[in-house]
Design a protein around this motif. Structure first.
Motif, short mmCIF file in Angstrom:
data_model
loop_
_atom_site.label_atom_id
_atom_site.label_comp_id
_atom_site.label_asym_id
_atom_site.label_seq_id
_atom_site.Cartn_x
_atom_site.Cartn_y
_atom_site.Cartn_z
N UNK A 191 -9.38 -14.35 -2.96
CA UNK A 191 -8.73 -13.43 -3.97
C UNK A 191 -9.18 -12.24 -3.76
N UNK A 192 -10.63 -12.00 -3.57
CA UNK A 192 -11.31 -10.51 -3.53
C UNK A 192 -11.17 -9.90 -2.34
N UNK A 193 -11.33 -10.51 -1.11
CA UNK A 193 -11.32 -9.71 -0.07
C UNK A 193 -10.01 -9.54 0.66
N UNK A 194 -9.00 -10.42 0.47
CA UNK A 194 -7.69 -10.15 1.07
C UNK A 194 -6.95 -9.02 0.66
N UNK A 195 -6.98 -8.54 -0.61
CA UNK A 195 -6.43 -7.13 -1.03
C UNK A 195 -7.23 -6.08 -0.40
N UNK A 196 -8.69 -6.05 -0.39
CA UNK A 196 -9.29 -5.29 0.24
C UNK A 196 -9.03 -4.86 1.78
N UNK A 197 -8.89 -5.90 2.47
CA UNK A 197 -8.47 -5.79 3.73
C UNK A 197 -7.15 -5.23 4.18
N UNK A 198 -6.07 -5.87 3.26
CA UNK A 198 -4.81 -5.09 3.49
C UNK A 198 -4.89 -3.62 3.08
N UNK A 199 -5.66 -3.43 1.96
CA UNK A 199 -5.68 -2.08 1.23
C UNK A 199 -6.37 -1.02 2.27
N UNK A 200 -7.54 -1.56 2.97
CA UNK A 200 -8.21 -0.50 4.13
C UNK A 200 -7.59 -0.63 5.45
N UNK A 201 -6.90 -1.57 5.71
CA UNK A 201 -6.44 -1.72 7.20
C UNK A 201 -4.70 -1.14 7.14
N UNK A 202 -3.99 -1.62 6.32
CA UNK A 202 -2.60 -1.12 6.29
C UNK A 202 -2.51 0.46 5.92
N UNK A 203 -2.18 1.36 6.94
CA UNK A 203 -2.01 2.89 6.46
C UNK A 203 -1.22 2.91 5.32
N UNK A 204 -0.20 2.33 5.12
CA UNK A 204 0.90 2.72 4.03
C UNK A 204 0.42 2.53 2.82
N UNK A 205 -0.29 1.10 2.58
CA UNK A 205 -1.08 0.87 1.39
C UNK A 205 -2.02 1.68 1.04
N UNK A 206 -2.72 2.20 2.09
CA UNK A 206 -4.06 2.94 1.77
C UNK A 206 -3.77 4.24 1.39
N UNK A 207 -2.71 5.00 1.80
CA UNK A 207 -2.20 6.31 1.71
C UNK A 207 -1.69 6.06 0.29
N UNK A 208 -0.90 5.17 -0.01
CA UNK A 208 -0.25 5.00 -1.47
C UNK A 208 -1.64 5.09 -2.55
N UNK A 209 -2.64 4.08 -2.33
CA UNK A 209 -3.67 3.98 -3.29
C UNK A 209 -4.27 5.19 -3.44
N UNK A 210 -4.57 5.98 -2.33
CA UNK A 210 -5.45 7.20 -2.57
C UNK A 210 -4.73 8.33 -3.18
N UNK A 211 -3.16 8.33 -2.87
CA UNK A 211 -2.36 9.14 -3.82
C UNK A 211 -2.50 8.91 -5.12
N UNK A 212 -2.48 7.85 -5.46
CA UNK A 212 -2.37 7.22 -7.13
C UNK A 212 -3.85 7.69 -7.50
#
Length: 316
Positions: free
Chosen positions: A279-300
């Motif tokens: 539950x802790x690692x899965x979102x981090x892996x996707x958040x760092x690896x998937x460009x779309x997610x990472x960009x949106x999080x940084x923008x927020x």
């Protein structure tokens, strides 16, 4: 006499011997639970609010994070209370409810991971038909069954467990699951054997499908640099999450088989690993690896600074 009418509470023995560092464990556990909520809610809100990433892969990821919160909610609040208490007991109904939440969350995890594997298989191995196969309606139907079937199967198992005549009330674990309640039965019923066997077989074939899909994916991607690049970008996070999930599942199975042969601390780690790491690692892996997610999080995170003229946050 029906012993199930006598036993109204169960004793959990996993926390014996932690009196000297109870507060430390409470703080660390609370911090871990807060981190799990933070990373999962961040991914969920990012995907829900950004319509440009309302694609099957991200929708499945959103559901995986929701399921992570659902499963951990069945464990952490009760565990935190137990850490501050001198008695570690749980009611019969509470035990069945906790077992239902943890089991259904684990099964739903497998179902959602299957959908994610199938999505990647179609996207890379059959790209020409991807949009006709992974339609919005089909994605919704798949998610509906990915949630309903696990809960239905586990509900049937919980009802079967609730009808058992019990000859004990001691559970050597940090939390309740149907497996341990079933071991307290005076005489196992036929249903209490058949129902779990069917559920295990049903989800074993889920795992077989995941393995088969990734064998096909890897074979396809090795023939093309473009496909391999796509695999590393979109499939690698899912593959890492699958490996973490299978390792966590392995720890839980080892606990059931060898738990009594190791120390209490090792038992506790094996018991909670699948509630702590995925539950802790899965979102981090996707958040760092998937460009779309990472960009949106940084923008927020940087949106307010951008509005004030700060230059260190660049809009993706």
């Amino acid at each position: 006499m029906n012993n199930s009418s006598v036993i109204t509470t169960f004793t959990l023995s996993g926390l014996h011997g932690i009196a000297n560092y109870r507060v430390t464990l409470f703080v660390l556990t609370l911090l871990c639970y807060c981190v799990i909520w933070l990373v999962n809610v961040t991914i969920i809100v990012t995907i829900v609010l950004d319509k440009t990433i309302h694609e099957p892969m991200y929708i499945f990821l959103c559901n995986l994070c929701i399921n992570g919160l659902y499963g951990t909610t069945g464990f952490y609040p009760k565990f935190l209370i137990d850490l501050l208490s001198t008695t570690h007991v749980i009611s019969f109904a509470g035990c069945l409810l906790q077992g239902f939440v943890l089991h259904s969350s684990l099964c739903a995890d497998v179902s959602i991971l299957v959908l994610m594997a199938y999505d990647r298989y179609v996207a890379i191995c059959q790209p020409l038909v991807y949009h006709s196969v992974m339609t919005t309606q089909r994605v919704c139907v798949c998610l509906f069954f990915a949630w309903v079937i696990p809960h239905y199967l586990v509900f049937v198992g919980s009802i079967t467990t609730a009808r058992l005549r019990l000859c004990g009330s001691h559970i050597p674990k940090l939390y309740c699951v149907n497996f341990w309640v079933g071991k307290l039965a005076c005489t196992p019923s036929i249903a209490s054997v058949i129902v779990p066997a069917f559920n295990y077989t049903f989800y074993f074939f889920h795992i077989v499908f995941i393995v088969w899909s990734y064998v096909c994916l890897i074979k396809t991607c090795m023939t093309s640099k473009e496909n391999w690049s796509k695999f590393m970008q979109t499939c690698l996070p899912h593959l890492i999450c699958l490996i973490i999930f299978f390792i966590s599942l392995g720890f839980d199975l080892m606990y059931m088989r060898f738990g009594s042969e190791v120390s209490q601390h090792v038992q506790n780690f094996m018991a909670i690993e699948f509630l702590l790491v995925p539950p802790a690692i899965n979102p981090l892996i996707y958040g760092f690896k998937l460009t779309q997610i990472r960009k949106r999080v940084i923008q927020c995170l940087c949106g307010k600074h951008l509005g004030q003229g700060h230059k260190f946050c660049v809009k993706g």
